[in-house]
Design a protein around this motif. Sequence first.
Motif, PDB file in Angstrom:
ATOM      1  N   THR A  72     -27.482  24.240 -41.881  1.00  0.00           N
ATOM      2  CA  THR A  72     -27.044  24.071 -43.269  1.00  0.00           C
ATOM      3  C   THR A  72     -28.124  24.337 -44.306  1.00  0.00           C
ATOM      4  N   ASP A  73     -29.385  24.275 -43.937  1.00  0.00           N
ATOM      5  CA  ASP A  73     -30.442  24.542 -44.912  1.00  0.00           C
ATOM      6  C   ASP A  73     -30.393  26.021 -45.300  1.00  0.00           C
ATOM      7  N   PRO A  74     -30.201  26.349 -46.579  1.00  0.00           N
ATOM      8  CA  PRO A  74     -30.008  27.761 -46.961  1.00  0.00           C
ATOM      9  C   PRO A  74     -31.168  28.668 -46.570  1.00  0.00           C
ATOM     10  N   GLU A  75     -32.411  28.187 -46.734  1.00  0.00           N
ATOM     11  CA  GLU A  75     -33.560  29.022 -46.376  1.00  0.00           C
ATOM     12  C   GLU A  75     -33.611  29.266 -44.867  1.00  0.00           C
ATOM     13  N   VAL A  76     -33.321  28.246 -44.098  1.00  0.00           N
ATOM     14  CA  VAL A  76     -33.338  28.379 -42.648  1.00  0.00           C
ATOM     15  C   VAL A  76     -32.241  29.337 -42.183  1.00  0.00           C
ATOM     16  N   VAL A  77     -31.026  29.147 -42.689  1.00  0.00           N
ATOM     17  CA  VAL A  77     -29.918  30.016 -42.292  1.00  0.00           C
ATOM     18  C   VAL A  77     -30.230  31.466 -42.648  1.00  0.00           C
ATOM     19  N   GLY A  78     -30.790  31.677 -43.836  1.00  0.00           N
ATOM     20  CA  GLY A  78     -31.150  33.035 -44.234  1.00  0.00           C
ATOM     21  C   GLY A  78     -32.204  33.644 -43.339  1.00  0.00           C
ATOM     22  N   SER A  79     -33.166  32.835 -42.885  1.00  0.00           N
ATOM     23  CA  SER A  79     -34.225  33.347 -42.018  1.00  0.00           C
ATOM     24  C   SER A  79     -33.701  33.664 -40.627  1.00  0.00           C
ATOM     25  N   ILE A  80     -32.798  32.827 -40.099  1.00  0.00           N
ATOM     26  CA  ILE A  80     -32.211  33.114 -38.788  1.00  0.00           C
ATOM     27  C   ILE A  80     -31.376  34.391 -38.857  1.00  0.00           C
ATOM     28  N   ALA A  81     -30.618  34.536 -39.933  1.00  0.00           N
ATOM     29  CA  ALA A  81     -29.821  35.761 -40.095  1.00  0.00           C
ATOM     30  C   ALA A  81     -30.723  36.989 -40.181  1.00  0.00           C
ATOM     31  N   ALA A  82     -31.879  36.841 -40.801  1.00  0.00           N
ATOM     32  CA  ALA A  82     -32.828  37.960 -40.878  1.00  0.00           C
ATOM     33  C   ALA A  82     -33.304  38.353 -39.483  1.00  0.00           C
ATOM     34  N   LEU A  83     -33.532  37.354 -38.605  1.00  0.00           N
ATOM     35  CA  LEU A  83     -33.923  37.656 -37.236  1.00  0.00           C
ATOM     36  C   LEU A  83     -32.815  38.428 -36.519  1.00  0.00           C
ATOM     37  N   VAL A  84     -31.578  37.985 -36.682  1.00  0.00           N
ATOM     38  CA  VAL A  84     -30.458  38.687 -36.043  1.00  0.00           C
ATOM     39  C   VAL A  84     -30.412  40.142 -36.514  1.00  0.00           C
ATOM     40  N   PRO A 136     -29.746  13.940 -28.629  1.00  0.00           N
ATOM     41  CA  PRO A 136     -30.700  12.896 -29.047  1.00  0.00           C
ATOM     42  C   PRO A 136     -31.193  13.024 -30.481  1.00  0.00           C
ATOM     43  N   ASP A 137     -31.082  14.213 -31.069  1.00  0.00           N
ATOM     44  CA  ASP A 137     -31.556  14.411 -32.452  1.00  0.00           C
ATOM     45  C   ASP A 137     -30.678  15.459 -33.118  1.00  0.00           C
ATOM     46  N   PRO A 138     -29.427  15.128 -33.427  1.00  0.00           N
ATOM     47  CA  PRO A 138     -28.479  16.152 -33.872  1.00  0.00           C
ATOM     48  C   PRO A 138     -28.730  16.636 -35.297  1.00  0.00           C
ATOM     49  N   ASN A 139     -28.400  17.911 -35.516  1.00  0.00           N
ATOM     50  CA  ASN A 139     -28.331  18.479 -36.859  1.00  0.00           C
ATOM     51  C   ASN A 139     -26.901  18.261 -37.355  1.00  0.00           C
ATOM     52  N   HIS A 140     -26.714  17.335 -38.246  1.00  0.00           N
ATOM     53  CA  HIS A 140     -25.366  16.967 -38.667  1.00  0.00           C
ATOM     54  C   HIS A 140     -24.768  18.063 -39.558  1.00  0.00           C
ATOM     55  N   LEU A 141     -23.476  18.323 -39.348  1.00  0.00           N
ATOM     56  CA  LEU A 141     -22.770  19.275 -40.199  1.00  0.00           C
ATOM     57  C   LEU A 141     -21.277  19.061 -40.066  1.00  0.00           C
ATOM     58  N   GLU A 142     -20.535  19.657 -40.997  1.00  0.00           N
ATOM     59  CA  GLU A 142     -19.083  19.573 -41.014  1.00  0.00           C
ATOM     60  C   GLU A 142     -18.490  20.866 -40.434  1.00  0.00           C
ATOM     61  N   ALA A 194     -16.503  23.091 -41.727  1.00  0.00           N
ATOM     62  CA  ALA A 194     -16.625  24.255 -42.606  1.00  0.00           C
ATOM     63  C   ALA A 194     -18.039  24.827 -42.567  1.00  0.00           C
ATOM     64  N   GLN A 195     -19.037  23.963 -42.442  1.00  0.00           N
ATOM     65  CA  GLN A 195     -20.417  24.444 -42.372  1.00  0.00           C
ATOM     66  C   GLN A 195     -20.690  25.154 -41.047  1.00  0.00           C
ATOM     67  N   ALA A 196     -20.119  24.648 -39.963  1.00  0.00           N
ATOM     68  CA  ALA A 196     -20.272  25.325 -38.673  1.00  0.00           C
ATOM     69  C   ALA A 196     -19.641  26.716 -38.722  1.00  0.00           C
ATOM     70  N   GLU A 197     -18.479  26.820 -39.326  1.00  0.00           N
ATOM     71  CA  GLU A 197     -17.831  28.127 -39.453  1.00  0.00           C
ATOM     72  C   GLU A 197     -18.647  29.066 -40.337  1.00  0.00           C
ATOM     73  N   ALA A 198     -19.191  28.533 -41.429  1.00  0.00           N
ATOM     74  CA  ALA A 198     -19.985  29.373 -42.326  1.00  0.00           C
ATOM     75  C   ALA A 198     -21.227  29.897 -41.608  1.00  0.00           C
ATOM     76  N   TRP A 199     -21.895  29.047 -40.817  1.00  0.00           N
ATOM     77  CA  TRP A 199     -23.080  29.483 -40.071  1.00  0.00           C
ATOM     78  C   TRP A 199     -22.705  30.607 -39.104  1.00  0.00           C
ATOM     79  N   THR A 200     -21.607  30.422 -38.379  1.00  0.00           N
ATOM     80  CA  THR A 200     -21.187  31.420 -37.404  1.00  0.00           C
ATOM     81  C   THR A 200     -20.859  32.749 -38.077  1.00  0.00           C
ATOM     82  N   ARG A 201     -20.129  32.694 -39.173  1.00  0.00           N
ATOM     83  CA  ARG A 201     -19.776  33.921 -39.889  1.00  0.00           C
ATOM     84  C   ARG A 201     -21.030  34.634 -40.409  1.00  0.00           C
ATOM     85  N   THR A 202     -21.988  33.866 -40.891  1.00  0.00           N
ATOM     86  CA  THR A 202     -23.220  34.468 -41.400  1.00  0.00           C
ATOM     87  C   THR A 202     -23.945  35.233 -40.302  1.00  0.00           C
ATOM     88  N   MET A 203     -24.035  34.637 -39.115  1.00  0.00           N
ATOM     89  CA  MET A 203     -24.745  35.297 -38.016  1.00  0.00           C
ATOM     90  C   MET A 203     -23.974  36.523 -37.510  1.00  0.00           C
TER      91      MET A 203
END
Length: 420
Positions: free
Chosen positions: A121-133, A164-170, A172-181
Motif C-alpha cells: 500500500t505504500d505508494p513509493e514502495v509499490v511504484g518501486s516494485i513496479a519499476a523492477l517488474v 507473524p508480521d503481516p502487511n495489513h490491507l483491504e 481493494a488495495q490487494a486488487e490495486a497492487w495486483t493490477r499495478t504489477m
Amino acid sequence: MSSDPSAASVAPARPRFGVNYTPRIGWFHAWHDLDLDAVGEDLRAISELGLDHVRIFPLWPLLQPNRTLIRPRALDDVRAVVDVAASVDLDVVVDVVQGHLSSFDFVPSWLLTWHRRNMFTDPEVVGSIAALVRELGARLDGAPNLLGLSLGNEINQFSASNHPDPNHLEVAQAEAWTRTMLDAARTAVPGGLHTVSNYDAAWFMDDHAFTPDQSASLGDATVVHSWIFDGTGQRYGARSYEVEHRAEYYLELARGFSPAPDRPLWLQEVGAPRSILGEQDVAWFVQRTVETAMDCPDLYGITWWCSHDVSTELADFPPLEHTLGLIDSHGRIKESGAALSEAVAAARHAPLPDPRGRAIELHVGPDPLLQRSAAAPGGSVFEEWMEASRAGERPTITVVRDHAPARAGDTRTGGAAATR
C-alpha cells in the motif's frame, strides 16, 4: 494479452509440463555467484525428463537491494539463465518479486525493521516494485523462449492474518497492487503470459484480502498451488481419495470463479511432500496427480515442485524440503522424477477431457471476505465434491453469489496451507 477478463487467453491445444527450477548447487543462493555451466547441467537434466518449461526465481534483494537501485548485472544474470534454457529447448517463466521460498523470506532490507513499510500500500514502495517488474521484463523481452512473468511467489502470505508480521490491507488495495504489477509486466513484455501466483489463503481463508475473484480474473491464466499438507493429507491420510484428487478439485474450484468459460487453468505448483507421503506412495501420487489433473478441461499446464533436492549441507530447512526434488543433490534421477517423466509421456497422448459433470454450489456472500472456508479441506463444498467424484460424476464447482447482508460475528476463518 490483457488482465481484463473479457480478453482472457485460451488454454493451449495440449497442456504443457514443466518444473520449478531449484539449482542443485547452492539452492537459490546460487544467484549470488551464478555458474552458467552448472545451470546448463541442471536444465539439460530437466529437459531429458521430457519437460518443456521451467519457472525460475531470481532473488528480490539481489535484483533491487535499494528501493531506487535495480542492478543491471542481476538483470543480465536472469537473461543469461533464460538463454541457457533456450539452448536445451526449455521455455521459461520468470518469477518476479517472489519474496518467499521454501520457508525462507527474501524481502529487501529497505522494507524491514527500521525501514518497515507496507509493501502493498505504500505508494513509493509499490511504484518501486513496479519499476523492477518493468526493468526485468524489458531485459527479457525478445527472448524467444520466454513464456511470461509470474508475479510474487505466494507473496500474498505477507498480508495473511496468520503471518507473524503481516502487511495489513483491504481487498481493494490487494486488487490495486495486483493490477499495478500486471500493467508493469504488460508494458515491458506485451505478448507474454503474465500470472499472479497466490498461495491458498486466497481461496480458503475467509479474512484474506487477496481473493479468488482476483486470482480468477486478473492475469492471463488462473494459477493454483496445490499442496496436500494444507490439511488434506493430515485429515484423510496419505493414500486417500482426497489426496489423490486434491489438485483436480483445486482446478475445478478455480474454474468456478472464472468469468470466462475457457480461461486457462495452471497447476503451477504441486509436489509430493514426505511429511504426508511415505516413499512407497510418491510414484503413485505423482502419476495420479497428473492423470486426475488431465481430466480438467482448459488446463494450461502442470509445473512440478521442484527440480532438485535441497542439499542436506544447507541448514535450517524443514526436513521435507530436502526430498521434494525430481533429481537428488548429486544429479541422480529419483523415483519421483522417473514417475513424472512417464506420466508426462502418457499425458501427451491422452485424449482431451470432455466437459465436466454436475456443478457443486459454493455460496459466497456479498462481502468477498466471507464463506471461502466451505471450500477448504474438511469444508462442506470440499466434502460434497469428493463424494460426487467418488460416484463417478466428474463434478465441477459453480459460485453462487448470495446478497443477504452478513450476520454480525459471521467471520469464519478457514485453514490455509503453510506457504512455500
